[in-house]
Design a protein around this motif. Structure first.
Motif, PDB file in Angstrom:
ATOM      1  N   ASP A  37      49.531  37.981  52.904  1.00 58.31           N
ATOM      2  CA  ASP A  37      49.277  37.841  51.463  1.00 58.31           C
ATOM      3  C   ASP A  37      48.107  38.716  51.003  1.00 58.31           C
ATOM      4  O   ASP A  37      47.230  38.280  50.245  1.00 58.31           O
ATOM      5  N   VAL A  38      48.104  39.970  51.475  1.00 56.85           N
ATOM      6  CA  VAL A  38      47.024  40.888  51.090  1.00 56.85           C
ATOM      7  C   VAL A  38      47.199  41.256  49.620  1.00 56.85           C
ATOM      8  O   VAL A  38      48.288  41.658  49.187  1.00 56.85           O
ATOM      9  N   ASN A  39      46.125  41.133  48.839  1.00 55.03           N
ATOM     10  CA  ASN A  39      46.173  41.450  47.421  1.00 55.03           C
ATOM     11  C   ASN A  39      44.769  41.814  46.957  1.00 55.03           C
ATOM     12  O   ASN A  39      43.836  41.893  47.779  1.00 55.03           O
ATOM     13  N   ALA A  40      44.610  41.998  45.666  1.00 54.69           N
ATOM     14  CA  ALA A  40      43.293  42.335  45.140  1.00 54.69           C
ATOM     15  C   ALA A  40      43.190  41.885  43.696  1.00 54.69           C
ATOM     16  O   ALA A  40      44.154  41.983  42.936  1.00 54.69           O
ATOM     17  N   ILE A  41      42.026  41.363  43.338  1.00 57.46           N
ATOM     18  CA  ILE A  41      41.694  41.085  41.945  1.00 57.46           C
ATOM     19  C   ILE A  41      41.049  42.355  41.406  1.00 57.46           C
ATOM     20  O   ILE A  41      39.989  42.777  41.881  1.00 57.46           O
ATOM     21  N   LEU A  51      34.972  52.820  35.412  1.00 56.80           N
ATOM     22  CA  LEU A  51      34.417  51.897  36.400  1.00 56.80           C
ATOM     23  C   LEU A  51      35.407  50.767  36.668  1.00 56.80           C
ATOM     24  O   LEU A  51      35.812  50.057  35.735  1.00 56.80           O
ATOM     25  N   VAL A  52      35.788  50.604  37.918  1.00 55.50           N
ATOM     26  CA  VAL A  52      36.685  49.518  38.308  1.00 55.50           C
ATOM     27  C   VAL A  52      35.945  48.567  39.226  1.00 55.50           C
ATOM     28  O   VAL A  52      35.001  48.950  39.938  1.00 55.50           O
ATOM     29  N   THR A  53      36.351  47.303  39.188  1.00 54.19           N
ATOM     30  CA  THR A  53      35.851  46.298  40.125  1.00 54.19           C
ATOM     31  C   THR A  53      37.024  45.778  40.938  1.00 54.19           C
ATOM     32  O   THR A  53      38.144  45.641  40.430  1.00 54.19           O
ATOM     33  N   LEU A  54      36.749  45.461  42.181  1.00 57.24           N
ATOM     34  CA  LEU A  54      37.823  45.118  43.113  1.00 57.24           C
ATOM     35  C   LEU A  54      37.358  44.009  44.041  1.00 57.24           C
ATOM     36  O   LEU A  54      36.287  44.108  44.642  1.00 57.24           O
ATOM     37  N   THR A  55      38.175  42.937  44.137  1.00 53.39           N
ATOM     38  CA  THR A  55      37.914  41.850  45.085  1.00 53.39           C
ATOM     39  C   THR A  55      39.145  41.702  45.973  1.00 53.39           C
ATOM     40  O   THR A  55      40.165  41.167  45.542  1.00 53.39           O
ATOM     41  N   PRO A  56      39.097  42.209  47.208  1.00 56.43           N
ATOM     42  CA  PRO A  56      40.269  42.079  48.092  1.00 56.43           C
ATOM     43  C   PRO A  56      40.462  40.632  48.537  1.00 56.43           C
ATOM     44  O   PRO A  56      39.491  39.872  48.704  1.00 56.43           O
ATOM     45  N   THR A  57      41.718  40.229  48.715  1.00 55.87           N
ATOM     46  CA  THR A  57      42.036  38.891  49.202  1.00 55.87           C
ATOM     47  C   THR A  57      43.099  38.993  50.288  1.00 55.87           C
ATOM     48  O   THR A  57      43.879  39.942  50.328  1.00 55.87           O
ATOM     49  N   GLY A  58      43.161  37.995  51.148  1.00 54.05           N
ATOM     50  CA  GLY A  58      44.179  37.972  52.196  1.00 54.05           C
ATOM     51  C   GLY A  58      43.962  36.803  53.129  1.00 54.05           C
ATOM     52  O   GLY A  58      42.815  36.488  53.496  1.00 54.05           O
TER      53      GLY A  58
END
Length: 899
Positions: A37-41, A51-58
């Motif tokens: 379930d790899v994803n990203a906010i 400018l981007v913000t990224l929070t990886p999840t998995g």
């Protein structure tokens, strides 16, 4: 000086004990798979900065490697779970790549396209639809020009926080109630301007009526069940719930739960109204899966015509009741009810209600009963079985008959959800065969076919098998069911052929060349296929899984969309010494168990494992890019080349990448179309570009923008020149084994030193004290553990000259030793480098006394460990405990292997 030396040795021994306690092997980590379930906010500022913000999840990720895709030769940014990072993009389109790393080093990847534009979004289109599997779930997929992200509002709560998704992603939401809702989508880019879309949607919920088969899985069906018969004559709980024991023959997600409350009526149960009368045209036998807290529990099944006249209690007078009993406890089993055996049954009646009565005839005890898959035999499938057998076609009636239980009755054999959809087999359904405890040595499962097998194109059968043990004999049989029967009622025209599994808890493909059997005649009408798991051994209560039973020519011949075809011959057979090879994919060498040949990176590539002349080959079609995860970190710094065989009708060049913790580098392979290209690539071609190859974990092929073709891959491995002396396993090659203490063998002529055993009596080589069972050898080692000795008293070989020099890897990580002991205690095993650096010891206790027992030691924790990692000494602790007397321990037959 001598005293100082003794004190130093004593200090080192105690230091070793302390380090052993700190470095205890964690077996819990060995079963952890790659993250899921790899994803990203993901979000972008709207100030024309990019400018981007990224929070990886998995799930299962211990860290993330993020490649933003806007520079060449990019080094990843390492992110911990829960952390948010920022990055500034220029205007453009980029491939964002997120690598989720698990605790064991296994990885999963996510690739997303990032569009950064400061122009206003235009051409917003939104696809909104209700899920086909859940009527409460809404799926929203927006697309627009110049949009980076989309804010999706589902309209069912006040002050709603939007769900933000990236381009090409789908937002899903499950509503809790039926009703009308306003869905709003806001497209945003890197500028201040936005674009919106709104639409009203109606959620109707589950409205479909119940029909047989009843699986309880369809969220569109209104399973309107009613429990009845409480102590006060009111209802009892009866509802569809998550499967509380998804195991054995029932791994489905949902089941029907009935709680027979304390003191409930003896006739308490649950009724399920159906959409209409049951159609008994094809069968009059009902089967139900049931989970009972007690064996021998009566289960009454009843059907009734709800429109028939009522009796004095208000119950329909047209009905049929039939009863059987459970045989298992806290385990799913299938029970059947032959309605035609009941005199009152009339298939012409309009039976439109199904009722189950758990523990019928006994007052309730407050127990839970679970039911599932209520169906007529053959329900939902009408097509007959023929090769290839995939078990995935819902129109096929996969009639499977298990046989050979201890009482000569059936064993469980059925089509189930794939319990391990990984590696070479990610299909949804497989055949499960449970070789029950003490089942006959010939227990198995037969599959009747629609007609005789056609051998005009091939006489080689392949099938995929998942076995709980490596080296398990698998017998495959075909027979003519119409041929004369022998005294046991078995057809006399048949062919049997046997091979063995090579992997444990992993899908692998095995083949059977029927033409190698003298009795085989392709003109015979073989119309039944039979599999015998672990043939020749009584059942141990183990599950075996089978899939994709086919002739070598079955399963398709097409190539890529550019017009390629399959190669007609297998790739050349490698000739490199196994001791000089680290294989990733080859029939000739042993491959790591956790290799993933088809990680989901969002690519268009399709994957298939095919058979070419009995040789497994990887086929990638409709390719754009594709990776291979090695399943373990590979130190390729001791090798000189990476080898690969490639066949393609579509490409004359192929970009080939190695990926490690330091990044990724590529070389371009030159291909001659329509033939196998055997290519040895010097690893210096990669290290010369700055790639560190001591922690390799992935390969990648990338043909973009020339998408859509097909390539075939075989024999992917690292190798070096030399004599192969650092492999593992057989006599003459380090580690020198088996260590059997026989004359002319290994061990008896080695230099063994006893330590920390009081007076340190020498290791003896004596006659086997119990030459029976698993060990009938003549000579064994005898170690007398003295009462005055240390708990860790033991014996060690001489560095270098005895066991030789080797490294632990996937091919020799499992060590086995036979012991004969008079007490139950730990046996310890440790290995050391020439510099005295010792690997963590592993301890395993014996469970038997005064008889031989084989103990298994998993040395996976030593792979890649140590200063050099090169082992040249074995250390054995035969009786690792504090003793109240002298204990004699015999040990023998020390072997090394991959599983």
């Amino acid at each position: 000086m001598r005293h100082i030396k003794k004190l130093l040795v004593l200090f080192l021994v105690f230091s070793g004990i302390t380090s052993c306690e700190k470095e205890e092997v964690s077996y819990a980590l060995q079963d952890i798979s790659a993250p899921t379930d790899v994803n990203a906010i993901f979000d972008i500022s709207q100030d024309e900065v990019g400018l981007v913000t990224l929070t990886p999840t998995g799930q299962g990720a211990s860290s993330f490697e993020v490649y933003f895709g806007d520079v060449e030769n990019e080094s990843p940014t390492i992110v911990n779970p829960g952390e948010t990072i920022s990055h500034t993009y220029a205007e453009g389109e980029y491939n964002l790549r997120i690598v989720a790393v698990g605790l064991t080093g296994l990885t999963s990847e996510l690739v997303r396209v990032v569009t950064v534009s400061f122009d206003p979004p235009t051409d917003l289109e939104v696809d909104i639809k209700i899920s086909t599997t859940n009527p409460f779930e809404l799926l929203v997929t927006p697309t627009a020009t110049n949009a980076t992200v989309y804010d999706v509002y589902f309209g069912d709560v006040e002050d709603e926080e939007p769900l933000t998704i990236m381009d090409t992603e789908t937002a899903s939401h499950v509503y809790t109630e039926v009703g009308d809702y306003i869905v709003r989508v806001v497209a945003r880019g890197g500028g201040a301007a936005t674009l919106e879309y709104t639409e009203e949607v109606t959620i109707t919920g589950a409205v479909n009526a119940v029909t047989l088969p009843i699986t309880f899985e369809d969220a569109t069906v209104n399973y309107a069940a009613s429990g009845f018969g409480a102590a006060d004559f009111g209802p009892i709980p009866a509802e569809v719930i998550d499967n509380p024991d998804a195991s054995g023959i029932n791994t489905s997600a949902k089941v029907f739960s009935v709680n027979k409350l304390q003191d409930a009526q003896v006739w308490a149960g649950a009724s399920i109204p159906l959409a209409g009368p049951i159609d008994f045209t094809n069968s009059t036998t009902v089967s139900i899966k049931v989970w009972s807290p007690r064996a021998g529990t009566p289960i009454l099944f009843k059907i009734e015509d709800s429109s028939s006249p009522k009796d004095n209690n208000g119950n329909p007078t047209v009905f049929v009741e039939i009863q059987t009993s459970t045989t298992l406890v806290n385990t799913w089993e299938e029970i059947t009810f032959d309605l035609s055996s009941i005199d009152s049954f009339d298939a012409a009646n309009s039976y439109d209600t199904a009722i189950v009565f758990p523990d019928f005839g006994t007052a309730g005890k407050g127990e839970l009963f679970y039911f599932d898959d209520i169906k007529l035999d053959g329900e939902g499938a009408s097509e007959p079985v023929k090769l290839p057998i995939t078990f995935d076609d819902a129109t096929v009636n996969y009639t499977v008959n298990g046989f050979g239980a201890a009482d000569f009755g059936p064993i469980p054999a059925e089509v189930i959800n794939n319990p391990d959809a990984s590696g070479i087999n990610t299909t949804a359904k497989v055949l499960s065969v449970n070789k029950l405890q003490d089942a006959q040595v010939w227990a198995g499962a037969s599959i009747p076919l629609a007609g005789p097998i056609d051998f005009s194109n091939s006489t080689t059968v392949s099938l995929k098998v998942w076995s709980p043990r490596a080296g398990t004999p698998i017998l495959f049989k075909i027979e003519d069911s119409n041929s004369p029967k022998d005294n046991n009622g078995n057809p006399t025209v048949f062919v049997e052929i046997q091979t063995s599994s090579t992997m444990v808890n992993t899908w692998e493909e095995i083949t059977f060349d029927l033409s190698s059997i003298a009795s085989f005649d392709a003109s015979n009408s073989y119309d039944t296929a039979i599999v015998f798991p672990d043939f020749g051994t009584a059942g141990k209560g183990e599950l075996f899984y089978f899939d994709d039973i086919k002739l070598a020519a079955d399963g398709g011949t097409g190539g890529g969309t550019n017009g390629g075809t399959n190669p007609t011959a297998a790739a050349p057979t490698p000739t490199n010494s196994a001791g000089n090879v680290k294989s990733i994919f080859s029939d000739v060498y042993s491959d790591p168990a956790g290799v993933n040949y088809y990680p989901d990176w969002g690519q268009s590539t399709a994957f298939e494992m095919i058979d070419i002349s009995g040789n497994e080959t990887i086929k990638y079609s409709n390719i754009n890019y594709q990776g291979i995860l090695t399943g373990e970190v590979v130190d390729a710094s001791t090798f000189e080349f990476v080898h690969i065989d490639v066949w393609s009708a579509d490409y004359t060049s192929l970009p080939f990448f190695l990926i490690s913790g330091s990044g990724e580098k590529s070389v371009t392979l030159t291909l001659i179309p329509n033939q196998w290209n055997s290519i040895d690539i010097p690893l210096s071609d990669f290290t010369g570009q700055g790639l560190v190859i001591s922690d390799l974990k992935e390969f990648k092929f990338d043909v973009q923008p020339n998408d859509g073709g097909t390539i075939f891959i075989d024999n992917l491995y690292f190798h070096k020149t030399g004599d192969g002396g650092d492999g593992g396993g057989t006599s003459g090659t380090a580690p020198h084994s088996p260590i059997d203490f026989e004359t002319g063998g290994n061990g008896a002529n080695w230099t063994w030193s006893v330590f920390e055993n009081d007076t340190n009596p020498a290791l003896e080589f004596v006659t086997n004290p119990g030459a029976s069972g698993i060990n009938t050898s003549s000579t064994v080692a005898k170690f007398t553990a003295l009462q005055g000795g240390q708990p860790y008293a033991g014996v060690e070989s001489e560095h270098g000259s005895d066991i030789g020099s080797f490294t632990f890897d996937e091919s020799n990580k499992i060590v086995r030793i036979m012991v004969y002991k008079s007490v139950i205690s730990d046996v310890g095993l440790k290995f050391s480098e020439s510099n005295g650096e010792a690997q963590p010891e592993v301890k395993v206790a014996n469970t038997k006394i005064n008889e031989w027992e084989e103990l298994t030691f998993d040395m996976s924790g030593s792979i890649g460990k140590g200063i050099t990692g090169i082992i040249d000494q074995i250390i054995i602790f035969p009786d690792f405990q504090s003793r109240t007397s002298d204990n004699v321990v015999y040990f023998d037959n020390i072997t090394f292997g991959s599983n």
